[in-house]
Design an enzyme around this catalytic site. Structure first.
Site, PDB file in Angstrom:
ATOM      1  N   SER A  87      10.563  66.170  36.034  1.00 45.77           N
ATOM      2  CA  SER A  87      11.803  65.674  36.619  1.00 45.77           C
ATOM      3  C   SER A  87      12.861  65.462  35.526  1.00 45.77           C
ATOM      4  CB  SER A  87      11.525  64.393  37.415  1.00 45.77           C
ATOM      5  OG  SER A  87      12.613  64.042  38.229  1.00 45.77           O
ATOM      6  N   ASP A 238       8.927  67.697  43.551  1.00 47.03           N
ATOM      7  CA  ASP A 238       8.935  66.956  42.288  1.00 47.03           C
ATOM      8  C   ASP A 238       7.558  66.944  41.616  1.00 47.03           C
ATOM      9  OD1 ASP A 238       8.912  64.549  40.455  1.00 47.03           O
ATOM     10  OD2 ASP A 238      10.954  64.380  41.216  1.00 47.03           O
TER      11      ASP A 238
END
Length: 382
Positions: A87, A238
């Site tokens: 991320s 993610d």
């Protein structure tokens, strides 16, 4: 991560019960003599000490990591061999590696500064802004922003495919401007970027030659905010769900035995969350830390094995873990991860530099010699 969870490593007596034979260095042959894993003192080196970095994600909170990296890059006795990032940690990793390829340490520092300034510039037009009272009181939260509250409620009723059918993502333009992906392929800093395969639920680790804007966007794709990102015919979310960050490639593919972990999501928070936003925030922190804690627990377990052998188990057992501690994240909630005001980002950068200063002063002497944190606490109660 609070020190209660991962306290500093304590000196250990070199007893037979705590002695383990180190396996050969990755890529090297032969077996060195038995040594206590926490006291595997490296010989005096005339050159830089090789390290790798593990960078967590957390939206705008990644600016804290920027500050830590900016400070570490000033130390020419540290040689960054590779970085595992997820991320926001993936963005920091890729920008650093590309900047390093272009201009060494100073190039990396300049690239990180330019990237976060672009993020702040793009946020000037974001609908998510602090309210006047929050600005007046110096609070960084967006909890009282009408548009944030509306978005938060809508995301629980409608998916990104309903609210953003075109799949627009402002991060793409920033990444394409900030990173030369062809140059990144040849960077001397090895990258390991994690994203979560939606179909299989497993993490995939992308390396330098595979990294594109889509890969980085996939690593940061929160499924309630963005449509899944397609890479090589597969959809990804993610990377924090499967590794935040992933430690395995640092162990298997790098020569460094020292990992500097830069956390974003607190492992512990005092008290019990009671509001809906507090519960969701804590739930995200717990889930995004789970895989990392399991990998660290495996290192602690393998260190207690009398003879981990000469294969991968020995590689895990000899890893030395160092932690850049921070307390600022304990005061910040979920909504501030979407606050990209320059004042907020620069504050986090400054906090990151302070944390790196404290880390270097307290634990810099352990790098290349022993772990700076006691991982055995992760085995308690298991």
């Amino acid at each position: 991560m609070p020190s209660k969870v991962l306290p500093p490593a304590q000196p250990r007596a070199a007893t037979a019960a705590k002695t383990a034979r180190r396996g050969p260095r990755k890529g090297a042959g032969g077996a060195p003599p038995a040594l206590a894993p926490d006291e595997t003192a490296a010989p005096q080196r005339s050159g830089p000490i090789r390290v790798d970095l593990a960078l967590q994600g957390g939206g705008s909170h990644g600016a804290f990591t920027w500050g830590v990296l900016d400070r570490l890059l000033e130390e020419d006795w540290l040689s960054i061999e590779g970085i595992s990032g997820t991320s926001a940690g993936a963005m920091n990793a890729a920008v650093l590696a590309d900047g390093f390829a272009a201009g060494g340490r100073e190039g990396a520092r300049a690239a990180l500064d330019a990237y976060w300034r672009q993020v702040a510039e793009a946020a000037r037009f974001s609908p998510f802004q602090r309210g006047p009272l929050d600005v007046l009181l110096g609070r960084w939260t967006l909890d009282h922003s009408p548009l944030f509250v509306t978005m938060d409620l809508m995301s629980r009723l409608y998916s990104p495919y309903d609210l953003n059918p075109g799949g627009a993502n402002p991060l793409r333009a920033i990444l394409e401007k900030a990173i030369d992906f062809e140059r990144l392929r040849a960077s001397p800093v090895k990258l390991f970027i994690t994203a979560t395969n939606v179909r299989t639920g497993r993490g995939r680790v992308f390396r330098n030659a595979e990294i594109t804007p889509e890969v980085l966007m996939a690593s940061a794709c929160l499924p309630t905010l963005f449509q899944a990102v397609e890479v090589d015919g597969e959809s990804y979310w993610d990377g924090g769900y499967s590794g935040n960050p992933t430690m395995t490639p640092l162990v298997r593919e790098l020569e460094s035995d020292d990992t500097i972990l830069i956390p974003i999501n607190p492992v512990e928070r005092p008290g019990t969350p009671r509001t809906a936003s507090e519960i969701l925030n804590r739930l995200n922190e717990v889930s995004f830390n789970a895989v990392l804690l399991k990998e660290l627990r495996m290192i602690a377990l393998l260190r207690q094995v009398a003879n981990p052998g000469n294969c991968e188990g020995a590689q895990w057992a000899r890893m030395r873990i160092h932690l850049v501690r921070n307390s600022i994240m304990d005061t910040l909630g979920y909504s501030s991860k979407l606050n990209a005001e320059w004042e907020f980002l620069s504050m986090l950068r400054d906090e990151g530099r302070k944390a790196a200063d404290a880390f270097l002063e307290a634990d810099g002497g352990n790098i290349g010699k022993r772990s700076s944190v006691d991982l055995d606490v992760l085995l308690e109660g298991v």
